[in-house]
Design a protein around this motif. Structure first.
Motif, PDB file in Angstrom:
ATOM      1  N   UNK A   1       0.813  -1.194   0.000  1.00  0.00           N
ATOM      2  CA  UNK A   1       0.000   0.000   0.000  1.00  0.00           C
ATOM      3  C   UNK A   1       0.857   1.257   0.000  1.00  0.00           C
ATOM      4  N   UNK A   2       1.946   1.217   0.726  1.00  0.00           N
ATOM      5  CA  UNK A   2       2.815   2.379   0.818  1.00  0.00           C
ATOM      6  C   UNK A   2       3.489   2.696  -0.517  1.00  0.00           C
ATOM      7  N   UNK A   3       3.696   1.680  -1.352  1.00  0.00           N
ATOM      8  CA  UNK A   3       4.315   1.899  -2.663  1.00  0.00           C
ATOM      9  C   UNK A   3       3.426   2.762  -3.560  1.00  0.00           C
ATOM     10  N   UNK A   4       2.145   2.740  -3.346  1.00  0.00           N
ATOM     11  CA  UNK A   4       1.216   3.494  -4.176  1.00  0.00           C
ATOM     12  C   UNK A   4       1.009   4.925  -3.675  1.00  0.00           C
ATOM     13  N   UNK A   5       1.365   5.176  -2.452  1.00  0.00           N
ATOM     14  CA  UNK A   5       1.111   6.483  -1.864  1.00  0.00           C
ATOM     15  C   UNK A   5       1.865   7.605  -2.595  1.00  0.00           C
TER      16      UNK A   5
END
Length: 175
Positions: A1-5
């Motif tokens: 999820x953090x990769x998309x932020x």
């Protein structure tokens, strides 16, 4: 999820910047289109158009009971003078729009007390004659639009000479 932020935040920033840029640019683009449509008589010259019809609508949502006279102007070579001769017993108005589509001046026949008047449109810093009524703008280009209310569309021809008393001309030798 953090990769998309990161990409999501970047996408939102780019979308917001593009929206803001479009909001700033659209009025100038629309005014350029209007100047092209209304400039058939030339720049810094008043042209007195025929009544709007479904196949001929030079301005957005024209009224079928108004006769329009227009002057696309360019102040890059100096100020212009707009002379308006109201027609007795008829509503008329002069509106001046700048390149950003902002209305920078409006006067109707009631405010003019039915008498002819002259407005000088000039950029900041351009010389104009003392005592002249001046409208200052931050843009070189724009449109002056005179609207004349007709009692009946068939009378436009009879009012042609009265409409031609209004004019738009470059100011020469300002003092």
């Amino acid at each position: 999820m953090r990769r998309w932020l990161g990409p999501l935040v970047l996408g939102l920033i780019v979308a917001a910047a593009a929206g803001y840029a479009a909001t700033l640019a659209i009025p100038y683009g629309l005014m350029n289109i209007a100047i092209d449509r209304l400039g058939q008589g030339g720049v810094n010259q008043m042209s007195h158009g025929n009544l709007a019809a479904p196949e001929r609508q030079p301005v957005v949502r024209p009224s079928p009971d108004l006769a329009y006279s227009s002057c696309p102007y360019d102040l890059s070579a100096g100020p212009i003078a707009i002379d308006v001769a109201p027609v007795a017993g008829r509503y008329s108005s002069l509106s001046i729009f700048d390149a950003a589509t902002d209305v920078i001046f409006v006067r109707n026949d009631v405010e003019a007390r039915g008498k002819p008047y002259r407005i000088i449109v000039a950029r900041e810093g351009q010389a104009v004659s003392a005592g002249a009524e001046i409208v200052r703008t931050n843009h070189d280009r724009g449109i002056a639009l005179i609207r004349l209310l007709l009692k009946d569309p068939s009378e436009i021809g009879a009012l042609g000479a009265a409409r031609r008393q209004s004019s738009c001309t470059p100011v020469t030798n300002p003092k």
